[in-house]
Write an enzyme that holds these catalytic residues in place. Structure first.
Site, short mmCIF file in Angstrom:
data_model
loop_
_atom_site.label_atom_id
_atom_site.label_comp_id
_atom_site.label_asym_id
_atom_site.label_seq_id
_atom_site.Cartn_x
_atom_site.Cartn_y
_atom_site.Cartn_z
N LYS A 188 0.84 -1.21 0.00
CA LYS A 188 0.00 0.00 0.00
C LYS A 188 0.87 1.27 0.00
O LYS A 188 0.59 2.23 -0.71
CB LYS A 188 -0.90 -0.01 1.25
CG LYS A 188 -1.90 1.10 1.24
CD LYS A 188 -2.52 1.30 2.60
CE LYS A 188 -3.71 0.42 2.83
NZ LYS A 188 -4.48 0.86 4.03
N ASP A 198 -7.94 4.24 5.26
CA ASP A 198 -8.56 3.01 5.71
C ASP A 198 -9.49 2.58 4.60
O ASP A 198 -10.27 3.38 4.08
CB ASP A 198 -9.32 3.19 7.01
CG ASP A 198 -9.65 1.83 7.62
OD1 ASP A 198 -8.72 1.05 7.89
OD2 ASP A 198 -10.84 1.53 7.81
N PHE A 258 -2.70 -6.82 -4.12
CA PHE A 258 -2.75 -7.44 -2.79
C PHE A 258 -4.22 -7.62 -2.40
O PHE A 258 -5.14 -7.26 -3.14
CB PHE A 258 -1.99 -6.59 -1.75
CG PHE A 258 -2.64 -5.28 -1.40
CD1 PHE A 258 -2.48 -4.17 -2.21
CD2 PHE A 258 -3.44 -5.16 -0.26
CE1 PHE A 258 -3.09 -2.96 -1.91
CE2 PHE A 258 -4.05 -3.95 0.06
CZ PHE A 258 -3.88 -2.85 -0.77
N TYR A 294 -7.87 -8.48 -1.83
CA TYR A 294 -8.90 -9.16 -2.64
C TYR A 294 -8.79 -8.84 -4.13
O TYR A 294 -9.69 -9.15 -4.91
CB TYR A 294 -10.30 -8.76 -2.11
CG TYR A 294 -10.54 -9.27 -0.71
CD1 TYR A 294 -10.93 -10.59 -0.50
CD2 TYR A 294 -10.34 -8.46 0.40
CE1 TYR A 294 -11.12 -11.08 0.78
CE2 TYR A 294 -10.53 -8.94 1.70
CZ TYR A 294 -10.92 -10.25 1.87
OH TYR A 294 -11.09 -10.74 3.13
N ARG A 302 -8.20 3.85 -4.00
CA ARG A 302 -7.08 4.55 -3.37
C ARG A 302 -6.51 5.60 -4.31
O ARG A 302 -6.13 6.69 -3.88
CB ARG A 302 -6.00 3.53 -2.95
CG ARG A 302 -4.93 4.13 -2.05
CD ARG A 302 -4.09 3.07 -1.35
NE ARG A 302 -4.91 2.19 -0.57
CZ ARG A 302 -5.30 0.96 -0.96
NH1 ARG A 302 -4.87 0.47 -2.11
NH2 ARG A 302 -6.08 0.23 -0.21
P1 IMP Z 1 -6.68 -1.33 5.31
O1 IMP Z 1 -7.18 -1.46 6.73
O2 IMP Z 1 -7.01 -0.04 4.71
O3 IMP Z 1 -5.23 -1.66 5.18
O4 IMP Z 1 -7.46 -2.40 4.42
C1 IMP Z 1 -8.19 -3.45 4.98
C2 IMP Z 1 -8.30 -4.60 4.03
O5 IMP Z 1 -9.13 -4.25 2.91
C3 IMP Z 1 -7.00 -5.09 3.42
O6 IMP Z 1 -6.30 -5.96 4.28
C4 IMP Z 1 -7.51 -5.81 2.18
O7 IMP Z 1 -7.99 -7.09 2.52
C5 IMP Z 1 -8.68 -4.94 1.76
N1 IMP Z 1 -8.23 -3.95 0.77
C6 IMP Z 1 -8.10 -2.62 0.93
N2 IMP Z 1 -7.66 -2.04 -0.19
C7 IMP Z 1 -7.48 -3.03 -1.08
C8 IMP Z 1 -7.02 -3.06 -2.44
O8 IMP Z 1 -6.64 -2.06 -3.06
N3 IMP Z 1 -7.01 -4.26 -3.01
C9 IMP Z 1 -7.41 -5.41 -2.40
N4 IMP Z 1 -7.81 -5.45 -1.13
C10 IMP Z 1 -7.86 -4.25 -0.47
#
Ligand code: IMP
Length: 207
Positions: free
Chosen positions: A20, A76, A159, A161, A188
């Protein structure tokens, strides 16, 4: 630190997820900011206990800003699947088993959607991003990407999903796209471009 002394040139990316962090740096491009990678700071696991993406982003930004003494950029994000009533949502990293591998989490998602036909497998990625300085929220934005959950993985990039998230207009999963392609359409990418526009305007202002 009084607001007039904010160092606008250095920003810590409040995440421990190396993939990320790289996505965010690439999206931001050369805008005269020195980016500190959150995964190089020893701050341990941040408790993402908020009840919304925004709250969690602020919790992360606050933790990294305190630890580094710098401006912090946090996001997030989560996957919302309509047939699952919006789950896994803000618990995307935990709901299908915190200690499971991402492959296992994908399998659990596909198991829950087994009986759901293609046209009802609609979903979206949501990203809330914030910039925070000295405990003050400077800006908060949201990006969304609509798609469909496939019944099997396709592609190896990205990464989370990405391998099962089809972007219908493009005809590829996020994991079949190059980084540049993903950043153009992704939740994002959209949120970070709004943050970048804010930074470019803000850099020119004197407080
Ligand atoms: P975070 O808390 O923002 O890091 O994201 C929580 C979860 O959402 C991650 O561990 C992924 O499982 C999913 N996620 C968030 N953004 C993406 C992405 O761009 N691609 C795939 N899965 C994502």
């Amino acid at each position: 630190m009084p607001r007039c002394q904010i160092d606008k040139t250095t920003i810590v990316i409040a995440s421990g997820n190396a993939h990320k962090i790289q996505e965010i740096k690439t999206i931001m491009g050369p805008i005269g900011i020195r980016w500190l990678s959150g995964n190089t700071l020893d701050i341990g696991q941040v408790d993402e206990s908020g009840s919304s993406y925004l709250e969690n982003a602020v919790i992360k930004a606050t933790a990294y800003s305190r630890a580094s003494g710098k401006l912090a950029l946090a996001d997030d994000s989560g996957l919302e699947v309509d047939a699952l009533g919006g789950l896994p949502g803000i618990r995307s990293n935990r709901l299908f088993g915190e200690n499971k591998t991402q492959e296992e989490k994908i399998l659990e998602l596909l198991r829950r959607l087994k009986q759901v036909p293609f046209e009802k497998r609609t979903a979206r990625f949501i990203c809330h991003a914030v910039l925070l300085s000295d405990e003050q929220l400077l800006v908060s934005v949201q990006g969304v990407l609509d798609g469909v959950i496939l019944s099997e993985s396709r592609g190896k990039a990205g990464f989370g999903y990405d391998p099962v998230f089809l972007v219908p207009g493009i005809g590829k999963t996020l994991a079949q796209m190059s980084d540049a392609e993903k950043n153009i359409c992704s939740h994002r990418g959209s949120a970070m471009r709004q943050i970048r526009d804010f930074l470019l305007r803000w850099q020119d202002q004197t407080w």
